[in-house]
Write a protein that holds these residues in place. Structure first.
Motif, PDB file in Angstrom:
ATOM      1  N   CYS A 181      69.416  65.178  41.851  1.00  0.00           N
ATOM      2  CA  CYS A 181      69.234  66.599  41.570  1.00  0.00           C
ATOM      3  C   CYS A 181      68.689  67.370  42.765  1.00  0.00           C
ATOM      4  O   CYS A 181      68.667  68.601  42.747  1.00  0.00           O
ATOM      5  N   VAL A 182      68.257  66.655  43.794  1.00  0.00           N
ATOM      6  CA  VAL A 182      67.929  67.326  45.054  1.00  0.00           C
ATOM      7  C   VAL A 182      69.148  68.104  45.547  1.00  0.00           C
ATOM      8  O   VAL A 182      69.030  69.209  46.082  1.00  0.00           O
ATOM      9  N   GLY A 183      70.312  67.531  45.345  1.00  0.00           N
ATOM     10  CA  GLY A 183      71.547  68.236  45.714  1.00  0.00           C
ATOM     11  C   GLY A 183      71.735  69.510  44.930  1.00  0.00           C
ATOM     12  O   GLY A 183      72.302  70.481  45.443  1.00  0.00           O
ATOM     13  N   GLY A 184      71.249  69.528  43.681  1.00  0.00           N
ATOM     14  CA  GLY A 184      71.342  70.741  42.880  1.00  0.00           C
ATOM     15  C   GLY A 184      70.499  71.864  43.435  1.00  0.00           C
ATOM     16  O   GLY A 184      70.903  73.033  43.415  1.00  0.00           O
ATOM     17  N   SER A 229      64.045  70.127  28.188  1.00  0.00           N
ATOM     18  CA  SER A 229      65.319  69.422  28.049  1.00  0.00           C
ATOM     19  C   SER A 229      65.465  68.342  29.113  1.00  0.00           C
ATOM     20  O   SER A 229      66.108  67.307  28.878  1.00  0.00           O
ATOM     21  N   GLY A 230      64.877  68.588  30.304  1.00  0.00           N
ATOM     22  CA  GLY A 230      64.892  67.562  31.341  1.00  0.00           C
ATOM     23  C   GLY A 230      64.145  66.315  30.909  1.00  0.00           C
ATOM     24  O   GLY A 230      64.594  65.183  31.115  1.00  0.00           O
ATOM     25  N   LEU A 231      62.984  66.522  30.285  1.00  0.00           N
ATOM     26  CA  LEU A 231      62.235  65.384  29.749  1.00  0.00           C
ATOM     27  C   LEU A 231      63.045  64.631  28.695  1.00  0.00           C
ATOM     28  O   LEU A 231      62.996  63.404  28.605  1.00  0.00           O
ATOM     29  N   GLY A 232      63.801  65.390  27.902  1.00  0.00           N
ATOM     30  CA  GLY A 232      64.582  64.773  26.841  1.00  0.00           C
ATOM     31  C   GLY A 232      66.015  64.494  27.220  1.00  0.00           C
ATOM     32  O   GLY A 232      66.864  64.300  26.347  1.00  0.00           O
ATOM     33  N   TYR A 256      63.254  80.410  30.419  1.00  0.00           N
ATOM     34  CA  TYR A 256      64.340  79.470  30.698  1.00  0.00           C
ATOM     35  C   TYR A 256      63.800  78.197  31.337  1.00  0.00           C
ATOM     36  O   TYR A 256      64.229  77.081  30.998  1.00  0.00           O
ATOM     37  N   ALA A 257      62.843  78.360  32.272  1.00  0.00           N
ATOM     38  CA  ALA A 257      62.291  77.201  32.970  1.00  0.00           C
ATOM     39  C   ALA A 257      61.575  76.265  32.004  1.00  0.00           C
ATOM     40  O   ALA A 257      61.730  75.033  32.087  1.00  0.00           O
ATOM     41  N   VAL A 258      60.785  76.814  31.095  1.00  0.00           N
ATOM     42  CA  VAL A 258      60.071  75.981  30.122  1.00  0.00           C
ATOM     43  C   VAL A 258      61.065  75.181  29.289  1.00  0.00           C
ATOM     44  O   VAL A 258      60.909  73.966  29.087  1.00  0.00           O
ATOM     45  N   SER A 259      62.089  75.852  28.795  1.00  0.00           N
ATOM     46  CA  SER A 259      63.099  75.171  27.992  1.00  0.00           C
ATOM     47  C   SER A 259      63.840  74.129  28.804  1.00  0.00           C
ATOM     48  O   SER A 259      64.112  73.014  28.327  1.00  0.00           O
ATOM     49  N   ALA A 260      64.178  74.479  30.064  1.00  0.00           N
ATOM     50  CA  ALA A 260      64.916  73.551  30.918  1.00  0.00           C
ATOM     51  C   ALA A 260      64.106  72.302  31.223  1.00  0.00           C
ATOM     52  O   ALA A 260      64.635  71.180  31.196  1.00  0.00           O
ATOM     53  N   THR A 320      66.721  76.049  38.799  1.00  0.00           N
ATOM     54  CA  THR A 320      65.750  75.611  37.797  1.00  0.00           C
ATOM     55  C   THR A 320      66.310  74.477  36.953  1.00  0.00           C
ATOM     56  O   THR A 320      65.591  73.511  36.627  1.00  0.00           O
ATOM     57  N   THR A 321      67.575  74.578  36.599  1.00  0.00           N
ATOM     58  CA  THR A 321      68.214  73.519  35.823  1.00  0.00           C
ATOM     59  C   THR A 321      68.121  72.182  36.534  1.00  0.00           C
ATOM     60  O   THR A 321      67.701  71.168  35.965  1.00  0.00           O
ATOM     61  N   TRP A 322      68.497  72.176  37.809  1.00  0.00           N
ATOM     62  CA  TRP A 322      68.533  70.910  38.528  1.00  0.00           C
ATOM     63  C   TRP A 322      67.139  70.397  38.875  1.00  0.00           C
ATOM     64  O   TRP A 322      66.902  69.192  38.881  1.00  0.00           O
ATOM     65  N   SER A 323      66.209  71.302  39.150  1.00  0.00           N
ATOM     66  CA  SER A 323      64.845  70.835  39.409  1.00  0.00           C
ATOM     67  C   SER A 323      64.246  70.216  38.149  1.00  0.00           C
ATOM     68  O   SER A 323      63.495  69.240  38.219  1.00  0.00           O
ATOM     69  N   SER A 324      64.578  70.772  36.996  1.00  0.00           N
ATOM     70  CA  SER A 324      64.064  70.207  35.743  1.00  0.00           C
ATOM     71  C   SER A 324      64.639  68.827  35.478  1.00  0.00           C
ATOM     72  O   SER A 324      63.954  67.946  34.955  1.00  0.00           O
ATOM     73  N   ILE A 325      65.892  68.621  35.851  1.00  0.00           N
ATOM     74  CA  ILE A 325      66.500  67.305  35.672  1.00  0.00           C
ATOM     75  C   ILE A 325      65.942  66.318  36.691  1.00  0.00           C
ATOM     76  O   ILE A 325      65.815  65.123  36.420  1.00  0.00           O
ATOM     77  N   ALA A 326      65.595  66.828  37.886  1.00  0.00           N
ATOM     78  CA  ALA A 326      65.003  65.953  38.897  1.00  0.00           C
ATOM     79  C   ALA A 326      63.648  65.431  38.450  1.00  0.00           C
ATOM     80  O   ALA A 326      63.311  64.259  38.650  1.00  0.00           O
TER      81      ALA A 326
END
Length: 409
Positions: A261-264, A20-23, A13-17, A142-148
């Motif tokens: 995304c720190v808030g996430g 997706s964060g990069l994209g 999940y982390a790799v995919s997230a 993980t979702t929010w860290s990836s977006i950060a």
């Protein structure tokens, strides 16, 4: 506590997230910067693609329910890998068009719905009930860290390597995710229907039947449709406003969504603690209300540093609220859904969300075309303020009673 097999699932999940964060926002970005799309076209990209994807995913719910979940997840990852990879290929050949972006958006949306239904059902068999909230909180963080991390790096990659660089990274992340899921190992029993018949028309509606006949899930579902739909409808409008009208460079656009995304991370880490202290019903009502009050702030974005700070502040408030609310909602939904209906219920939930996002994004695009992106964002910010009405104190009485009796929900 959660075991090695969950570790592989989380890693995949982390790799995919992170891919997706990069994209993040890559398709609207390409539409604006490469194809010079109008606000209505950018909104259509966010509306039509998910809507068509939801239609494609409609018959997949029963199919996912009665098949082993890991092969389904792997297949959906590979489908997304193949679809995303067509964009850089077409761009390199000078054949990239708006229609292709719409088609890729639809395929990715359908695969995402099927993957989410399969992974939710699989998680319920992989993790003990008392650990579901912790597992969902880890996915959320993980979702929010990836977006950060992803959007700033993605913005830099776009500047250095061109507008489709992040799409390549996103595509490869799905391939790596498929490999991670394959590495989980272990045997998975093949689900069986109660009756030895092929998929019936009624099975397509079983997920919605469960959601709409369970009073508390119905309230949460309708609330989520409105909130998620309005928040996501502002994303393409904000892209046009920031990148087009206000002249924000891509790196600032990425930073505006990355820094909050720190808030996430904070919200998702707090979720198990606050539920233990205050209980699910209070968190679902209070935080479900809190996450709706911030969106109107995006209507006041101005050019320059002041505008950037405004976007970051508003997004920080929204994300902190959502990241606390989402794992609690996901856990409650799994706890109150029978195992033999989990995939169909999750599929119905995602299809409804995609449809709501599609409709509200289309309406937002039309309103922006007739007026301006800022006006459309203002209307969305006002409409979302009505969403807490669906989370009244009359909801969750059974849960409250169970907690008073000392039961674990």
């Amino acid at each position: 506590m959660l075991g090695r097999r969950f570790g592989w699932l989380w890693a995949a999940y982390a790799v995919s997230a992170y891919g997706s964060g990069l994209g993040f926002g890559a398709l609207p970005l390409i539409a604006v910067l490469v194809l010079h799309a109008s606000p209505a076209q950018v909104s259509a990209l966010s509306a039509v693609g998910p809507a068509v994807g939801a239609l494609i995913a409609l018959p997949l719910g029963p199919w996912v329910e009665f098949h082993r979940k890991r092969p389904v997840m792997i297949a959906m990852d590979l489908a997304r890998f193949a679809a995303m990879l067509t964009i850089p290929v077409a761009y390199a050949l000078g054949r990239l068009g708006f229609g292709q972006l719409m088609a890729v958006s639809a395929v990715v949306a359908a695969a995402k719905i099927a993957f989410g239904a399969a992974s939710g059902a699989y998680l319920k068999t992989l993790v003990r009930p008392e650990h579901l909230l912790v597992a969902n909180a880890r996915f959320e963080s993980t979702t929010w860290s990836s977006i950060a991390v992803g959007p700033p790096l993605g913005g830099a990659a776009v500047g250095l390597f061109g507008p489709v660089a992040t799409v390549v990274a996103d595509a490869l992340s799905y391939l790596l995710s498929a490999l991670g899921i394959a590495a989980i190992g272990g045997r998975e029993a093949h689900p069986r229907r109660a009756a030895a018949r092929r998929t019936k028309a009624g099975e397509l509606l079983d997920g919605w039947r469960h959601l709409l006949t369970h009073r508390d899930l119905r309230a949460l579902y309708l609330n989520q449709l409105l909130v998620a739909g309005l928040i996501m409808a502002t994303e393409p409008l904000l892209a046009v406003l920031l990148l087009g009208e206000l002249g924000f460079p891509p790196w600032q656009y990425g930073l505006a969504f990355a820094a909050p995304c720190v808030g996430g991370l904070i919200g998702s880490r707090l979720a198990p603690r606050v539920v233990a202290r205050f209980g699910q019903p209070r968190i679902l009502r209070a935080v479900g209300t809190l996450r709706a009050v911030w969106l109107i702030g995006l209507a006041f974005v101005q050019p320059g540093i002041a505008g950037l700070v405004t976007v970051i502040a508003v997004e920080l408030a929204i994300i902190a609220s959502m990241s606390l609310y989402n794992p609690v909602l996901a856990t409650y939904r799994l706890e109150h859904t029978p195992q033999d209906r989990t995939a169909r219920t999750l599929s119905a939930w995602s299809i409804g969300s995609s449809a709501a996002i599609a409709v509200l994004s289309a309406l937002g695009g039309l309103l922006a075309e007739a007026t301006s992106p800022r006006t459309a964002i203002t209307v969305a910010g006002l409409l979302i303020l009505t969403s807490p009405l669906l989370l009244s104190r009359r909801q969750f009485p059974g849960v409250v009673q169970a907690q008073q009796e000392g039961a674990t929900v």
